[in-house]
Design an enzyme around this catalytic site. Structure first.
Site, PDB file in Angstrom:
ATOM      1  N   ALA A   1       0.865  -1.184   0.000  1.00 35.32           N
ATOM      2  CA  ALA A   1       0.000   0.000   0.000  1.00 35.32           C
ATOM      3  C   ALA A   1       0.898   1.229   0.000  1.00 35.32           C
ATOM      4  O   ALA A   1       2.057   1.168   0.429  1.00 35.32           O
ATOM      5  CB  ALA A   1      -0.895  -0.023   1.229  1.00 35.32           C
TER       6      ALA A   1
ATOM      7  N   GLY B   1       0.720  -5.091   1.023  1.00 33.16           N
ATOM      8  CA  GLY B   1      -0.488  -5.204   0.212  1.00 33.16           C
ATOM      9  C   GLY B   1      -0.224  -5.855  -1.136  1.00 33.16           C
ATOM     10  O   GLY B   1      -1.137  -6.434  -1.731  1.00 33.16           O
TER      11      GLY B   1
ATOM     12  N   GLU C   1      -0.426  -9.426  -0.443  1.00 26.84           N
ATOM     13  CA  GLU C   1      -1.842  -9.738  -0.161  1.00 26.84           C
ATOM     14  C   GLU C   1      -2.666  -9.756  -1.444  1.00 26.84           C
ATOM     15  O   GLU C   1      -3.531 -10.618  -1.633  1.00 26.84           O
ATOM     16  CB  GLU C   1      -2.400  -8.714   0.835  1.00 26.84           C
ATOM     17  CG  GLU C   1      -1.760  -8.865   2.208  1.00 26.84           C
ATOM     18  CD  GLU C   1      -2.112  -7.742   3.165  1.00 26.84           C
ATOM     19  OE1 GLU C   1      -1.937  -6.559   2.793  1.00 26.84           O
ATOM     20  OE2 GLU C   1      -2.569  -8.026   4.279  1.00 26.84           O
TER      21      GLU C   1
ATOM     22  N   GLU D   1       4.875  -5.012   7.196  1.00 22.26           N
ATOM     23  CA  GLU D   1       4.122  -3.940   7.860  1.00 22.26           C
ATOM     24  C   GLU D   1       4.597  -3.680   9.284  1.00 22.26           C
ATOM     25  O   GLU D   1       4.531  -2.568   9.786  1.00 22.26           O
ATOM     26  CB  GLU D   1       2.619  -4.274   7.877  1.00 22.26           C
ATOM     27  CG  GLU D   1       1.921  -4.161   6.530  1.00 22.26           C
ATOM     28  CD  GLU D   1       1.926  -5.450   5.724  1.00 22.26           C
ATOM     29  OE1 GLU D   1       2.755  -6.345   5.999  1.00 22.26           O
ATOM     30  OE2 GLU D   1       1.097  -5.557   4.797  1.00 22.26           O
TER      31      GLU D   1
HETATM   32  C1  HXC Z   1       5.021   4.346  -1.312  1.00 22.13           C
HETATM   33  C2  HXC Z   1       6.960   3.393  -2.110  1.00 22.13           C
HETATM   34  C3  HXC Z   1       6.592   2.148  -1.547  1.00 22.13           C
HETATM   35  C4  HXC Z   1       5.357   2.063  -0.841  1.00 22.13           C
HETATM   36  C5  HXC Z   1       8.501   1.927  -2.528  1.00 22.13           C
HETATM   37  N1  HXC Z   1       8.134   3.201  -2.715  1.00 22.13           N
HETATM   38  N2  HXC Z   1       7.574   1.255  -1.825  1.00 22.13           N
HETATM   39  N3  HXC Z   1       6.163   4.475  -1.995  1.00 22.13           N
HETATM   40  N4  HXC Z   1       4.608   3.192  -0.746  1.00 22.13           N
HETATM   41  N5  HXC Z   1       4.898   0.929  -0.308  1.00 22.13           N
HETATM   42  C6  HXC Z   1       8.860   4.259  -3.424  1.00 22.13           C
HETATM   43  C7  HXC Z   1      10.058   4.731  -2.646  1.00 22.13           C
HETATM   44  O1  HXC Z   1       9.690   5.690  -1.680  1.00 22.13           O
HETATM   45  C8  HXC Z   1      10.911   5.336  -3.743  1.00 22.13           C
HETATM   46  O2  HXC Z   1      10.406   6.601  -4.100  1.00 22.13           O
HETATM   47  C9  HXC Z   1      10.633   4.407  -4.917  1.00 22.13           C
HETATM   48  O3  HXC Z   1       9.412   3.749  -4.627  1.00 22.13           O
HETATM   49  C10 HXC Z   1      11.731   3.350  -5.075  1.00 22.13           C
HETATM   50  O4  HXC Z   1      11.876   2.692  -3.838  1.00 22.13           O
HETATM   51  P1  HXC Z   1      13.296   2.504  -3.130  1.00 22.13           P
HETATM   52  O5  HXC Z   1      13.025   2.247  -1.703  1.00 22.13           O
HETATM   53  O6  HXC Z   1      14.201   3.638  -3.452  1.00 22.13           O
HETATM   54  O7  HXC Z   1      13.817   1.197  -3.872  1.00 22.13           O
HETATM   55  P2  HXC Z   1      14.786   0.079  -3.299  1.00 22.13           P
HETATM   56  O8  HXC Z   1      15.921   0.686  -2.536  1.00 22.13           O
HETATM   57  O9  HXC Z   1      15.097  -0.805  -4.463  1.00 22.13           O
HETATM   58  O10 HXC Z   1      13.912  -0.750  -2.224  1.00 22.13           O
HETATM   59  C11 HXC Z   1      12.763  -1.477  -2.646  1.00 22.13           C
HETATM   60  C12 HXC Z   1      11.906  -1.879  -1.431  1.00 22.13           C
HETATM   61  C13 HXC Z   1      11.590  -0.633  -0.585  1.00 22.13           C
HETATM   62  C14 HXC Z   1      12.663  -2.913  -0.582  1.00 22.13           C
HETATM   63  C15 HXC Z   1      10.649  -2.542  -1.988  1.00 22.13           C
HETATM   64  O11 HXC Z   1      11.054   0.364  -1.455  1.00 22.13           O
HETATM   65  C16 HXC Z   1      10.575  -0.873   0.488  1.00 22.13           C
HETATM   66  O12 HXC Z   1      10.913  -1.434   1.529  1.00 22.13           O
HETATM   67  N6  HXC Z   1       9.338  -0.418   0.282  1.00 22.13           N
HETATM   68  C17 HXC Z   1       8.283  -0.479   1.276  1.00 22.13           C
HETATM   69  C18 HXC Z   1       7.741  -1.884   1.398  1.00 22.13           C
HETATM   70  C19 HXC Z   1       6.653  -1.964   2.476  1.00 22.13           C
HETATM   71  O13 HXC Z   1       6.913  -1.641   3.642  1.00 22.13           O
HETATM   72  N7  HXC Z   1       5.469  -2.370   2.093  1.00 22.13           N
HETATM   73  C20 HXC Z   1       4.328  -2.490   3.006  1.00 22.13           C
HETATM   74  C21 HXC Z   1       3.526  -1.239   2.960  1.00 22.13           C
HETATM   75  S1  HXC Z   1       2.190  -1.280   4.122  1.00 22.13           S
HETATM   76  P3  HXC Z   1      11.377   7.878  -4.290  1.00 22.13           P
HETATM   77  O14 HXC Z   1      10.411   8.993  -4.563  1.00 22.13           O
HETATM   78  O15 HXC Z   1      12.176   8.019  -3.049  1.00 22.13           O
HETATM   79  O16 HXC Z   1      12.207   7.494  -5.477  1.00 22.13           O
HETATM   80  C22 HXC Z   1       1.032  -2.206   3.370  1.00 22.13           C
HETATM   81  C23 HXC Z   1      -0.262  -2.381   4.146  1.00 22.13           C
HETATM   82  C24 HXC Z   1      -1.273  -3.126   3.312  1.00 22.13           C
HETATM   83  O17 HXC Z   1       1.170  -2.667   2.306  1.00 22.13           O
HETATM   84  C25 HXC Z   1      -2.664  -2.789   3.755  1.00 22.13           C
HETATM   85  C26 HXC Z   1      -3.650  -3.126   2.677  1.00 22.13           C
HETATM   86  C27 HXC Z   1      -5.037  -2.686   2.941  1.00 22.13           C
END
Ligand code: HXC
Length: 258
Positions: A65, A109, A112, A132
């Site tokens: 998400a 997400g 999921e 998360e």
């Molecule tokens: C918003 C995101 C994002 C996310 C990545 N980006 N994941 N933006 N929401 N979930 C953005 C980064 O901010 C960055 O933007 C660009 O995408 C590239 O990401 P990087 O981090 O620079 O890439 P990298 O170093 O290769 O790392 C990849 C990654 C990391 C390991 C996937 O991005 C990461 O850990 N992302 C978050 C994963 C996460 O926590 N997901 C769960 C979310 S909560 P900029 O502008 O800086 O270039 C969830 C709840 C679900 O999903 C509920 C459902 C109802």
């Protein structure tokens, strides 16, 4: 219909949806989920379509998400307003099969969403995770529920509590994904599986999807009863007559979806 966060293509009897927010690794914001829901519903009601594939980019199926969008939400926004989660379950209403073709990150997400599809075909570089907990929250679209059903309580707890990622080989061993293929073969493999399904009788395909899904919602005896009724119902279709006649006549069946 014009979309900005997804690409919708029709390839013969298969609808292909590509998640497309490349700058954010396909982070799932409201607009993307709204577009995905609309595309899925339109494909489900399109008589020319028999199977659906959802994919992302080579780097990310979806990184979860959209954290930037939800970071400042209050409890009232998420509970009363149903922000974030509002459109997430649309995919469960889809009666035609939906295959997830996953390359790269399928996190939070994203994992999921992949699990809400009927099965997952993964590229060798796929990485699944429920990170998360690192954000001070927990899976909100079925991660704590579908993961234990898919891969066992122990691995589900491990992934949700440590936030570690599972690679494609482990995901296949654990039963989360049905096949792993080289990255360059992913779409070809998923589209071939979708075309195979699309060559079958659509009402029978829908009954099978309904029956397998029932296994997760009921007892074994109720599930077997449900399956038996659908099996019996299949004898009311023209396609059952055609399928069995074709076998006996040593030819390929030509189904009419009747
Ligand atoms: C918003 C995101 C994002 C996310 C990545 N980006 N994941 N933006 N929401 N979930 C953005 C980064 O901010 C960055 O933007 C660009 O995408 C590239 O990401 P990087 O981090 O620079 O890439 P990298 O170093 O290769 O790392 C990849 C990654 C990391 C390991 C996937 O991005 C990461 O850990 N992302 C978050 C994963 C996460 O926590 N997901 C769960 C979310 S909560 P900029 O502008 O800086 O270039 C969830 C709840 C679900 O999903 C509920 C459902 C109802």
């Amino acid at each position: 219909m014009e979309f900005e966060c997804i690409i919708l293509e029709i390839k013969e009897k298969v609808g292909l949806i590509t998640l497309h927010r490349p700058k954010a690794l396909n982070a799932l914001n409201d607009q993307l989920m709204n577009e995905l829901g609309s595309a899925l519903k339109s494909l489900d009601s399109n008589e020319a379509i028999q199977c659906i594939v959802i994919t992302g980019s080579e780097k990310a199926f979806a990184a979860g998400a959209d954290i930037a969008a939800m970071a400042n939400y209050s409890f009232m926004d998420t509970y009363k307003g149903d922000y974030i989660t509002r459109n997430w379950e649309t995919i469960r209403q889809i009666r035609k099969p939906v295959i997830a073709a996953v390359a790269g990150y399928a996190l939070g997400g994203g994992c999921e969403l992949a699990m809400m599809c009927d099965f997952i075909i993964a590229a060798e570089n796929a990485k699944f995770g429920q990170p998360e907990i690192k954000l001070g929250t927990l899976p909100g679209a079925g991660g704590t529920q579908r993961l234990p059903r898919a891969i066992s309580k122990s691995k589900a707890m491990d992934m949700c509590l440590t936030a570690r990622m599972m690679d494609a080989a482990e995901a296949e061993r654990a039963g989360l994904v049905s096949r792993v293929v080289p990255l360059e073969m992913l779409l070809e493999e998923a589209m071939a599986a979708a075309s195979t399904i699309a060559s079958m009788s659509l009402p029978i395909v829908m009954m099978i999807k309904e029956s397998v899904n029932r296994a997760y919602e009921t007892t074994l005896s109720e599930g077997v009863h449900f399956e038996r009724r659908l099996f019996q119902a299949s004898f009311g279709t023209e396609d059952q007559k055609e399928g069995m006649a074709a076998f006996l006549e040593k030819r390929s069946a030509v189904f009419k979806n009747q």
